[in-house]
Design a protein around this motif. Structure first.
Motif, PDB file in Angstrom:
ATOM      1  N   LYS A 405       0.831  -1.204   0.000  1.00 56.94           N
ATOM      2  CA  LYS A 405       0.000   0.000   0.000  1.00 56.94           C
ATOM      3  C   LYS A 405       0.867   1.256   0.000  1.00 56.94           C
ATOM      4  O   LYS A 405       0.548   2.247  -0.671  1.00 56.94           O
ATOM      5  CB  LYS A 405      -0.924  -0.001   1.219  1.00 56.94           C
ATOM      6  CG  LYS A 405      -2.036  -1.034   1.162  1.00 56.94           C
ATOM      7  CD  LYS A 405      -2.953  -0.921   2.360  1.00 56.94           C
ATOM      8  CE  LYS A 405      -4.110  -1.911   2.271  1.00 56.94           C
ATOM      9  NZ  LYS A 405      -5.020  -1.795   3.430  1.00 56.94           N
ATOM     10  N   ARG A 408       2.172   1.941  -3.438  1.00 60.43           N
ATOM     11  CA  ARG A 408       1.109   2.455  -4.296  1.00 60.43           C
ATOM     12  C   ARG A 408       0.839   3.931  -4.002  1.00 60.43           C
ATOM     13  O   ARG A 408       0.661   4.743  -4.917  1.00 60.43           O
ATOM     14  CB  ARG A 408      -0.160   1.633  -4.087  1.00 60.43           C
ATOM     15  CG  ARG A 408      -1.295   2.013  -5.035  1.00 60.43           C
ATOM     16  CD  ARG A 408      -2.518   1.174  -4.792  1.00 60.43           C
ATOM     17  NE  ARG A 408      -3.611   1.579  -5.672  1.00 60.43           N
ATOM     18  CZ  ARG A 408      -4.852   1.130  -5.563  1.00 60.43           C
ATOM     19  NH1 ARG A 408      -5.160   0.249  -4.631  1.00 60.43           N
ATOM     20  NH2 ARG A 408      -5.787   1.555  -6.401  1.00 60.43           N
ATOM     21  N   LEU A 409       0.833   4.289  -2.704  1.00 58.45           N
ATOM     22  CA  LEU A 409       0.629   5.691  -2.322  1.00 58.45           C
ATOM     23  C   LEU A 409       1.731   6.584  -2.878  1.00 58.45           C
ATOM     24  O   LEU A 409       1.458   7.667  -3.413  1.00 58.45           O
ATOM     25  CB  LEU A 409       0.577   5.801  -0.795  1.00 58.45           C
ATOM     26  CG  LEU A 409      -0.747   5.438  -0.120  1.00 58.45           C
ATOM     27  CD1 LEU A 409      -0.537   5.278   1.378  1.00 58.45           C
ATOM     28  CD2 LEU A 409      -1.795   6.509  -0.388  1.00 58.45           C
ATOM     29  N   VAL A 411       3.628   6.144  -5.470  1.00 60.99           N
ATOM     30  CA  VAL A 411       3.530   6.278  -6.924  1.00 60.99           C
ATOM     31  C   VAL A 411       2.380   7.210  -7.301  1.00 60.99           C
ATOM     32  O   VAL A 411       2.538   8.137  -8.113  1.00 60.99           O
ATOM     33  CB  VAL A 411       3.331   4.890  -7.578  1.00 60.99           C
ATOM     34  CG1 VAL A 411       3.000   5.043  -9.067  1.00 60.99           C
ATOM     35  CG2 VAL A 411       4.581   4.045  -7.400  1.00 60.99           C
ATOM     36  N   GLU A 412       1.196   6.970  -6.705  1.00 57.55           N
ATOM     37  CA  GLU A 412       0.005   7.730  -7.083  1.00 57.55           C
ATOM     38  C   GLU A 412       0.080   9.202  -6.671  1.00 57.55           C
ATOM     39  O   GLU A 412      -0.485  10.078  -7.335  1.00 57.55           O
ATOM     40  CB  GLU A 412      -1.244   7.086  -6.462  1.00 57.55           C
ATOM     41  CG  GLU A 412      -1.553   5.685  -6.963  1.00 57.55           C
ATOM     42  CD  GLU A 412      -2.001   5.664  -8.406  1.00 57.55           C
ATOM     43  OE1 GLU A 412      -2.432   6.714  -8.919  1.00 57.55           O
ATOM     44  OE2 GLU A 412      -1.896   4.603  -9.050  1.00 57.55           O
ATOM     45  N   LEU A 413       0.778   9.475  -5.551  1.00 59.02           N
ATOM     46  CA  LEU A 413       0.806  10.847  -5.038  1.00 59.02           C
ATOM     47  C   LEU A 413       2.037  11.645  -5.509  1.00 59.02           C
ATOM     48  O   LEU A 413       2.168  12.815  -5.167  1.00 59.02           O
ATOM     49  CB  LEU A 413       0.750  10.836  -3.512  1.00 59.02           C
ATOM     50  CG  LEU A 413      -0.622  10.452  -2.926  1.00 59.02           C
ATOM     51  CD1 LEU A 413      -0.529  10.311  -1.420  1.00 59.02           C
ATOM     52  CD2 LEU A 413      -1.669  11.492  -3.294  1.00 59.02           C
ATOM     53  N   THR A 414       2.927  10.996  -6.256  1.00 57.29           N
ATOM     54  CA  THR A 414       4.088  11.718  -6.781  1.00 57.29           C
ATOM     55  C   THR A 414       3.631  12.804  -7.759  1.00 57.29           C
ATOM     56  O   THR A 414       2.875  12.536  -8.691  1.00 57.29           O
ATOM     57  CB  THR A 414       5.050  10.751  -7.502  1.00 57.29           C
ATOM     58  OG1 THR A 414       5.543   9.799  -6.558  1.00 57.29           O
ATOM     59  CG2 THR A 414       6.223  11.507  -8.113  1.00 57.29           C
ATOM     60  N   TYR A 416       1.623  15.284  -7.111  1.00 54.94           N
ATOM     61  CA  TYR A 416       0.184  15.538  -6.927  1.00 54.94           C
ATOM     62  C   TYR A 416      -0.197  16.981  -7.270  1.00 54.94           C
ATOM     63  O   TYR A 416       0.470  17.930  -6.886  1.00 54.94           O
ATOM     64  CB  TYR A 416      -0.207  15.246  -5.479  1.00 54.94           C
ATOM     65  CG  TYR A 416      -1.614  15.686  -5.125  1.00 54.94           C
ATOM     66  CD1 TYR A 416      -2.706  14.924  -5.490  1.00 54.94           C
ATOM     67  CD2 TYR A 416      -1.836  16.890  -4.452  1.00 54.94           C
ATOM     68  CE1 TYR A 416      -4.004  15.322  -5.184  1.00 54.94           C
ATOM     69  CE2 TYR A 416      -3.125  17.309  -4.137  1.00 54.94           C
ATOM     70  CZ  TYR A 416      -4.200  16.517  -4.506  1.00 54.94           C
ATOM     71  OH  TYR A 416      -5.474  16.917  -4.201  1.00 54.94           O
ATOM     72  N   SER A 420      -7.908  13.160  -8.632  1.00 55.26           N
ATOM     73  CA  SER A 420      -8.542  12.550  -9.802  1.00 55.26           C
ATOM     74  C   SER A 420      -9.518  11.460  -9.344  1.00 55.26           C
ATOM     75  O   SER A 420      -9.522  11.057  -8.177  1.00 55.26           O
ATOM     76  CB  SER A 420      -7.488  11.933 -10.712  1.00 55.26           C
ATOM     77  OG  SER A 420      -6.834  10.864 -10.044  1.00 55.26           O
ATOM     78  N   ALA A 422      -9.437   8.352 -10.243  1.00 53.51           N
ATOM     79  CA  ALA A 422      -8.638   7.163  -9.926  1.00 53.51           C
ATOM     80  C   ALA A 422      -8.031   7.270  -8.530  1.00 53.51           C
ATOM     81  O   ALA A 422      -7.993   6.295  -7.768  1.00 53.51           O
ATOM     82  CB  ALA A 422      -7.543   6.980 -10.977  1.00 53.51           C
ATOM     83  N   MET A 423      -7.580   8.478  -8.167  1.00 55.26           N
ATOM     84  CA  MET A 423      -6.982   8.677  -6.851  1.00 55.26           C
ATOM     85  C   MET A 423      -8.044   8.571  -5.752  1.00 55.26           C
ATOM     86  O   MET A 423      -7.807   7.970  -4.697  1.00 55.26           O
ATOM     87  CB  MET A 423      -6.289  10.039  -6.795  1.00 55.26           C
ATOM     88  CG  MET A 423      -5.426  10.242  -5.562  1.00 55.26           C
ATOM     89  SD  MET A 423      -4.511  11.786  -5.651  1.00 55.26           S
ATOM     90  CE  MET A 423      -3.445  11.470  -7.056  1.00 55.26           C
ATOM     91  N   MET A 426      -8.675   5.000  -5.217  1.00 57.23           N
ATOM     92  CA  MET A 426      -7.588   4.366  -4.480  1.00 57.23           C
ATOM     93  C   MET A 426      -7.738   4.606  -2.977  1.00 57.23           C
ATOM     94  O   MET A 426      -7.624   3.674  -2.170  1.00 57.23           O
ATOM     95  CB  MET A 426      -6.236   4.914  -4.960  1.00 57.23           C
ATOM     96  CG  MET A 426      -5.052   4.391  -4.155  1.00 57.23           C
ATOM     97  SD  MET A 426      -3.540   5.365  -4.352  1.00 57.23           S
ATOM     98  CE  MET A 426      -3.971   6.878  -3.492  1.00 57.23           C
TER      99      MET A 426
END
Length: 477
Positions: A405, A408-409, A411-414, A416, A420, A422-423, A426
């Motif tokens: 997790k 994943r955080l 990667v997704e929050l890089t 920001y 979105s 998708a976010m 998540m």
């Protein structure tokens, strides 16, 4: 992934037509327009399907066992499939209600806004539900007063068992409800009876009658019908947000118990479909054999019959393939459940404290992760090292769920900039409740006010997302 399952006893005056009409009323009356199937005109058919490939409702009758099964299915744009099943056995006058979704690892946790289906409310309002012995199945709490105190005494002392779990809520020292009892009863309708102490002065009398085993001063007890499920007790603690946290813990505990109960396959859509399939294939084989035997005498007629039978077999084969796909998903889910059950059979090393799990095996993962970290800095050939490694091996090792997790955080929050879809999805899958506070979003982990952080709605700082990810990783995972 099974999200919800219950079996309810139905009064004898429910007919097959009334059952089908109620299901259609449930769909057509949905407050969510995107869930309504257009142009349903039911004319008494018992085997029919309405809708499209992505949104449909199907009815099947299994006459050999006097069963009618209904399945509603919706496929989201991202491929996630949501399913609802209603299976009514008119021989036993029992109804199975099940909710499922296509399997995702994150689906193991229960949505904090989860409530049992509105269809159960329709059953209650129309008087179709039988009493559970002397307790009616309601969507509101039953008051325990001096007049009916014996009901609670029999439950606490184990003299009476009900089909559904009992949630008993005592009043606080100031004679207040420790949680929103009406909300709890509404969200647990059809899976538990909620009993509420009418006045706190009853505590002392209950203590005498129950040998001090009763809940009191705002404590809440859950009494399960199955002796394998232990009595749960939650003590009252006064702090901000306690009522909502406790409410979700109780709901999560009861729903997990309800979902773990084994049921006959004929109380599932798949089970009824398999039974119908077996009967039809058997019938078609017999017809084909008879046709081939008489083929020389009535060749033209037999050839036409065989062709029609072959077409039926092709249709049934397609259905077999669909059921095989469903079986594959269920097998994957059952493997996970079987692994969980096998671990329960081992001798426990530790017992849980008062902290409840936000999702299955959360606490176990934390403990195993801590052991693994300890072993990284330990010398070999020490008794402590051997014992800790043995515990890790026996429990299958740490699965590193938190680490996954965390990655994943990150990667997704890089980089920001804004939230979105998708976010948002998540965060929801990870258990965060998202609320808006001015120029920020507030992210509350599983609705527990002790664990939260904020995220700007828009950001020009490249490090903002990374900082939020680190806060979540350090404080919550």
């Amino acid at each position: 992934m099974l999200l919800f399952s219950t079996i309810l006893e139905i009064n004898d005056y429910m007919t097959k037509d009334a059952f089908i009409e109620l299901v259609i009323e449930w769909n057509q009356g949905s407050p969510h327009k995107e869930n309504i199937i257009a142009d349903i005109k039911w004319n008494g058919e018992r085997n029919i399907r309405y809708g499209t490939d992505s949104l449909w409702l199907a009815i099947e009758e299994y006459r050999n066992r006097n069963i009618i099964a209904v399945r509603y299915e919706k496929t989201e744009s991202d491929g996630v499939v949501w399913g609802t099943e209603y299976v009514m056995n008119f021989e036993e006058m029992k109804m199975s209600i099940r909710l499922d979704r296509s399997y995702l690892e994150e689906a193991l946790s229960i949505d904090t806004s989860f409530s049992t289906p509105h269809f159960i409310t329709l059953l209650i309002e129309k008087g179709y539900l039988k009493k559970d012995f002397d307790l009616p199945v309601l969507r509101e709490p039953t008051l325990i007063s001096e007049e009916n105190l014996d009901i609670l005494v029999d439950i606490i002392k184990g003299r009476k068992k009900y089909c559904l779990p009992i949630v008993y809520i005592s009043r606080t020292c100031t004679n207040e409800e420790p949680i929103n009892t009406r909300k709890l009863a509404g969200r647990l309708k059809g899976v538990a009876h909620v009993l509420l102490e009418k006045d706190s002065w009853l505590d002392s009398r209950l203590r005498r009658l129950c040998d001090g085993k009763n809940e009191y001063h705002g404590a809440i007890g859950i009494y399960y019908p199955n002796q394998a499920a232990e009595h749960q007790r939650y003590l009252y603690r006064a702090y901000e947000g306690r009522d909502s946290i406790l409410l979700e813990k109780i709901i999560r505990n009861v729903i997990q118990y309800s979902n773990s109960q084994l049921i006959d396959m004929l109380y599932t859509w798949q089970g009824v479909g398999n039974a119908l399939l077996r009967d039809r294939l058997s019938s078609q084989r017999a017809e084909r054999l008879a046709a081939e035997t008489e083929k020389e005498q009535v060749k033209t007629e037999a050839d036409a019959l065989i062709e029609s039978v072959d077409e039926e077999l092709r249709t049934l084969q397609k259905k077999v393939e669909e059921l095989a796909r469903t079986n594959e998903i269920l097998t994957y889910e059952n493997d996970g459940l079987r692994a969980k059950l096998s671990s329960v059979e081992e001798v426990p090393l530790l017992y849980f404290g008062n902290e409840e799990e936000f999702f299955p095996n959360e606490i176990k993962e934390m403990v195993l992760d801590a052991l693994e970290e300890k072993l990284k800095n330990s010398d070999e050939n020490f008794r402590k090292v051997d014992v800790l490694r043995d515990i890790l091996d026996k429990n299958g090792g740490c699965k590193h769920v938190a680490e996954q997790k965390a990655q994943r955080l990150k990667v997704e929050l890089t980089g920001y900039r804004n939230m979105s879809k998708a976010m948002r999805r998540m965060f929801s899958e990870m258990g965060f409740v998202i609320t808006e506070q001015g120029k920020h979003y507030k992210l509350t982990y599983y609705g527990d006010p002790r664990y939260w952080t904020t995220l700007a709605k828009t950001s020009s700082d490249d490090r903002a997302g990374k900082n939020v990810a680190l806060t979540i990783i350090n404080k919550m995972l």
